[in-house]
Structure formats: structure tokens, C-alpha cells
Design an enzyme around this catalytic site. Structure first.
Site, PDB file in Angstrom:
ATOM      1  N   ASP A  49      -0.562  -0.627  -0.724  1.00 50.92           N
ATOM      2  CA  ASP A  49       0.277   0.002   0.283  1.00 50.92           C
ATOM      3  C   ASP A  49       1.419  -0.911   0.727  1.00 50.92           C
ATOM      4  O   ASP A  49       1.195  -2.092   1.022  1.00 50.92           O
ATOM      5  CB  ASP A  49      -0.607   0.326   1.504  1.00 50.92           C
TER       6      ASP A  49
ATOM      7  N   GLU B   4       3.363   0.068  -3.871  1.00 45.64           N
ATOM      8  CA  GLU B   4       4.381   0.882  -3.204  1.00 45.64           C
ATOM      9  C   GLU B   4       5.404  -0.090  -2.649  1.00 45.64           C
ATOM     10  O   GLU B   4       5.084  -0.912  -1.787  1.00 45.64           O
ATOM     11  CB  GLU B   4       3.730   1.669  -2.062  1.00 45.64           C
TER      12      GLU B   4
HETATM   13  C1  BGC Z   1       1.611   4.679   3.742  1.00 49.66           C
HETATM   14  C2  BGC Z   1       1.697   5.382   5.063  1.00 49.66           C
HETATM   15  C3  BGC Z   1       1.350   4.377   6.149  1.00 49.66           C
HETATM   16  C4  BGC Z   1       2.215   3.116   6.033  1.00 49.66           C
HETATM   17  C5  BGC Z   1       1.660   2.003   6.847  1.00 49.66           C
HETATM   18  C6  BGC Z   1       2.766   3.692   3.887  1.00 49.66           C
HETATM   19  O1  BGC Z   1       3.599   3.482   2.992  1.00 49.66           O
HETATM   20  O2  BGC Z   1       1.772   5.507   2.629  1.00 49.66           O
HETATM   21  O3  BGC Z   1       0.872   6.513   5.121  1.00 49.66           O
HETATM   22  O4  BGC Z   1       1.560   4.956   7.397  1.00 49.66           O
HETATM   23  O5  BGC Z   1       2.293   2.658   4.710  1.00 49.66           O
HETATM   24  O6  BGC Z   1       0.501   1.518   6.276  1.00 49.66           O
END
Ligand code: BGC
Length: 516
Positions: free
Chosen positions: A201, A271
Site C-alpha cells: 500500500d 502502489e
Molecule cells: C489505499 C487506501 C488507503 C490509503 C492509506 C491507499 O492507497 O488504497 O484505501 O486509505 O492507502 O492507507
């Protein structure tokens, strides 16, 4: 030519566990519920599942605020349930990816609980603690993604701590080697349990540098957009090299890759993002040799929908940067953006069956591109976004903050529907569910659609089956730059054995494939 590694062209099905299937009648999805529905996923013909966070958490950001990385949140089950889930997934030939949140944890994590007590406890430097400026204000001008400042004050320490998202999501301090080691232990814990990979993430929000912190510069390209989410103060600043994508950030990618490489065939998909035109360069940097295997591309997720030209441009950029590799993953939908079936393109006066054709076309396009593809639960059913959740039923803290101008992310997180006539569409037997089941979804319930030969589910399943026999899609990750008129996206996938011309026509809403 050698077969690709499993993740290089995988079709990955994303499960949002809270909304997938409730097995214990509390109105919240759980791991046993996922086990019940694994056949449905395997029969679709995908290669892997990615499960959004199910770790112990106060659920202030619905699992992206982790209070214990190595245990299961009580509403979702137990570690024994997880072991049963991974065993069944593997029996069905599905790889399993979990969603690790390395950048920040929850304020309820014992690391933060200890750290916030004083300036000299054993965890004192595990977070970014900074003295106020002489006038008492926060150390930098940094803002949080969810609105407001990225610094909150802790009276016990008379210092500010950093949080790039909610104040209840303190950012870990990766300049401290103990933090890095602790997160590598988390990675080993899940690899030892048999997981095949991680979705990591928000890796670009890992803060790997400590003081002195520097202010973000203003973003001179900021334009107040028509959508509330374009108007967030966060985007009035540039972040790369200051608040985000800090100079030492790749130490994390390199350490976690070493851990992954000490096991067989594991996968790391991060990500990550960057300021405007930097995004692609950031993705390339994260996937250099010895770092993450792949990044998750944001360009097709655009919130206000994309024109065909917009999609083609986004694909062209990504292909230019990553051709001949599986180092990227495309997605049209996920748990953070409105469902793709409802975006502009699908709203151009299309009737219901045209909308379904449009959704199928988007998925066929995404899956035909190089790299892996992520399908979000319900996309196989062309579920529309849910815009009519009553304000008093909203759950997403981001939406609650901005509603009614911006409804946040509940609109794509309502529970899955399984049987049209069952209570709550078969999601749960509880009186009430954590978010309401959408009326508009009931006519496209998953198990019913799986029985109907002409459903989107079955059309997608046939496409995935056909794809497995195409060497151009299975044995190489090479494609020509996309071309086509205003309504088409055309490219050729190429392997030693086959050249396959792929044409996606947004006027006729159909895809065609031809060996050339
Ligand atoms: C996740 C979100 C989350 C954020 C903080 C993001 O990129 O996909 O759902 O709120 O990271 O962790």
C-alpha cells in the site's frame, strides 16, 4: 521462449473482505465468507486473488490502519481461518496476495502507543516526531491526503508526529533500522504462511528520511477542477523529494526484495505515484533491478472517466515505459475510486445491456495489455457505482469529511450480491449490513449470473479461457504502441509464435482479435 513467471501476466481478482461475504451473520464480510466464494472466483478463470487488509485494526480507515500486522481482525476471523483460506485457494490453483501497509500503522498499534508516551522510551524514534517551530506551529507546510495538516500535536512529548493520511495513521520512521527490520519480520511472517505476494500500500508515502524536513513547494500547475476530489488542498503542492518519494525511500524496496528473493517465486506489487509527470518515472524507479517486481498503474483509474483518446494516451505512456516486461499492473476499478461501469464512457446514454458490454470491453482491454491486470470484485458483473447511500449510513472517513460535495469511497465498497432473491442479496443473514446492499445490484447477483450462459461473468470466463491458448498473451509481454481512430484502441501482441492484432471498438462496444 520461456513461459512467463506467474505474476508477469496474471489476472488478479481484488477482494474487499468487509464487503465480500458474511459467514457469521454480523453484517460484515469475513475470511470464512471468502472461502465459501472461492469456487466462484476460480471458475471465472483468474490466476490470483489480492485481499485488502484483514489485520487487527480499529477500522478507522477500514483496515489500512493496522494495529497488529501479524494477526487477524476479530470481525474477519482467526489465523486458522486464514490458513484454511490459503490452503483452499492453492488447491483451486489460485495464488494469494495480501495487502501490506508499510508506510503507516494505527495509533492503536503498540509501537505507537509506546512511542507517544515520552521522548526516551525504546520506541521513541519509531515515528516522525518533531519539535514545533518557535511560534508553536507545525514543522513543515505538509498536508494530509484526507484534508488538513499532515502533523498532529502530542502533548505528552510536546512534539508533532507525521501522518500522510488520517491523524490515527502515524507514519513509521524508516530512517530507523529497527523499523525496517520489524517490517521485514512482518513480510517473513506472511511468506512463511504461504502467501504468494504482496500488494504494498502507498509505498511512495513511506518516509525514509528524518529531520531536517523541508517544505513542499507550491504546484504551479494546480487547476481547481470540476470534481470535488480535484479541489483538495493536497494537490496545491508538489511532494516528490520533500514529503513523498524521499531520497532514501528505495532502501525499503531493496530490503523487502531481498526478503522476497529468499523464498521461491514470490511477488511484490507496489502502489506508487508521483507529482504530475513524475508518476511514470517514480514507477520505473521503484521497479529497477533489486527492487519491487511491479507497480500498480493509476492512469486507467481516473475518477471522471476517460475518453478513448485519454485511455489510449495513458496506455501508450505506460507501454513506452514498460514494454517487454511484466513490471506493471493495470486496473480500471478498485476500493478507492467510483466503479468503472458508471464512469463517463458508460454514462453516454447507454442502456443497461450496452453498459454491460462496455464493462466487458474495458476488462478485455485491460487483460489484453502487457503486464498483470487487477479486477475489482463486482466488475465481472458490471456493477454500477452506488451514489445514493444516505449520509447517516456513510462509513468512509474521507467521504464523511467532504459529503455531500464528494461522497468518498463507500460508493464502490457496498457489499457484493450473490443471489437476487436472498436477504441482502445473499451477502449476509444479519438484520443490517455495515454498508447497505445496493438495490441496483440485485439483478446482477454473482451466483445467479454464473448460472446464466450469456452473463458478463460467463463472457469474461470464456475470454480468460481463450486467452490461455494465445502464445502472444501468455509467452511474452510485448505489444505495439496503441493506435486507432477516435473510437478505437488497436495494438498487436507479439511473441515468437504469434502476432495477435487486438481491436477494441467503443462505438460497437466489441473486441476483436486476429492472428496476423
Ligand atoms: C489505499 C487506501 C488507503 C490509503 C492509506 C491507499 O492507497 O488504497 O484505501 O486509505 O492507502 O492507507
Amino acid at each position: 521462449m520461456a513461459q512467463l513467471l506467474w505474476w508477469e501476466n496474471a489476472v488478479i481478482y481484488q477482494i474487499y473482505p468487509r464487503s465480500f461475504q458474511d459467514s457469521n451473520h454480523d453484517g460484515v464480510g469475513d475470511l470464512q465468507g471468502i472461502i465459501q466464494r472461492l469456487d466462484y472466483i476460480a471458475n471465472l478463470g483468474v490466476d490470483a486473488i489480492w485481499i485488502s487488509p484483514f489485520f487487527t485494526s480499529p477500522q478507522k480507515d477500514f483496515g489500512y490502519d493496522v494495529a497488529d500486522y501479524c494477526d487477524i481482525h476479530h470481525e474477519y476471523g482467526t489465523l486458522a481461518d486464514f490458513d484454511a483460506l490459503i490452503e483452499k485457494a492453492h488447491d483451486l490453483g489460485l495464488k494469494l496476495m495480501v495487502d501490506i501497509v508499510p508506510a503507516h500503522c494505527s495509533e492503536e498499534h503498540k509501537w505507537f502507543q509506546e512511542s507517544r508516551q515520552s521522548r526516551d522510551n525504546p520506541k521513541a524514534d519509531w515515528f516522525h516526531w518533531v519539535d514545533p517551530l518557535p511560534d508553536g506551529s507545525a514543522p513543515t507546510n505538509w498536508l494530509s491526503f484526507f484534508g488538513g495538516r499532515a502533523w498532529s500535536f502530542e502533548p505528552r512529548r510536546q512534539q508533532y508526529y507525521l501522518h500522510n493520511f488520517l491523524p490515527s495513521q502515524p507514519n513509521l520512521n524508516y530512517a530507523n533500522p529497527d523499523v525496517m527490520n520489524a517490517m521485514m519480520d512482518v513480510a517473513r511472517f506472511w511468506f512463511d504462511r504461504g502467501v504468494d505476494g504482496f500488494r504494498l500500500d502507498a509505498v511512495h508515502t513511506i518516509n525514509a528520511d528524518s529531520a531536517p524536513y523541508k517544505d513542499n513547494p507550491a504546484n504551479p500547475e494546480f487547476v481547481l477542477g470540476p470534481l470535488p476530489q480535484d479541489q483538495q488542498p493536497f494537490f496545491r503542492q508538489y511532494h516528490d523529494g520533500a514529503q513523498l518519494n524521499q531520497p532514501n525511500i528505495q532502501r525499503f524496496s531493496e530490503e523487502i526484495r531481498k526478503v522476497a528473493d529468499s523464498y521461491d517465486d514470490r511477488y511484490l506489487m507496489g502502489e506508487c505515484d508521483g507529482d504530475n509527470d513524475n508518476a511514470m518515472m517514480v514507477s520505473q524507479t521503484f521497479t529497477q533491478a533489486g527492487r519491487l517486481h511491479a507497480t500498480y498503474n493509476f492512469d486507467l483509474l481516473k475518477w471522471d472517466g476517460l475518453s478513448v483518446e485519454g485511455m489510449r494516451d495513458a496506455i501508450a505512456k505506460a507501454v513506452e515505459a514498460f514494454n517487454d516486461s511484466g513490471r506493471l499492473s493495470f486496473a480500471f476499478s478498485n476500493h478507492d475510486v467510483p466503479r468503472s461501469a458508471s464512469r463517463q464512457l458508460a454514462k453516454l446514454g447507454l442502456d443497461e445491456s450496452q453498459q454491460q458490454a462496455m464493462q466487458l470491453l474495458l476488462l478485455q482491454l485491460e487483460i489484453s495489455l502487457i503486464g498483470s491486470a487487477c479486477i475489482y470484485q463486482g466488475e465481472e458483473l458490471a456493477l454500477p457505482d452506488v451514489q445514493d447511500i444516505p449520509l447517516d449510513k456513510m462509513q468512509d472517513p474521507w467521504g464523511i469529511e467532504f459529503a455531500p460535495a464528494f461522497l468518498g469511497r463507500d460508493t464502490c465498497r457496498t457489499p457484493m450480491v450473490w443471489q437476487t432473491t436472498a436477504p441482502h442479496g445473499g451477502f449476509s443473514e444479519a438484520n443490517d449490513t455495515w454498508l447497505p446492499v445496493a438495490e441496483a445490484h440485485l439483478s446482477r447477483a454473482g451466483l445467479d449470473e454464473a448460472e446464466r450462459p450469456q452473463s458478463n461473468y460467463n463472457k469474461l470466463a470464456s475470454f480468460l479461457k481463450w486467452r490461455k491458448d494465445q502464445p502472444a498473451m501468455m509467452e511474452a509481454n510485448t505489444m505495439t504502441a496503441p493506435t486507432g481512430d477516435a473510437h478505437q484502441i488497436i495494438f498487436t501482441r507479439i511473441s515468437d509464435k504469434q502476432s495477435l492484432r487486438c481491436c477494441f471498438d467503443f462505438e460497437t462496444l466489441s473486441a476483436s482479435f486476429e492472428e496476423i
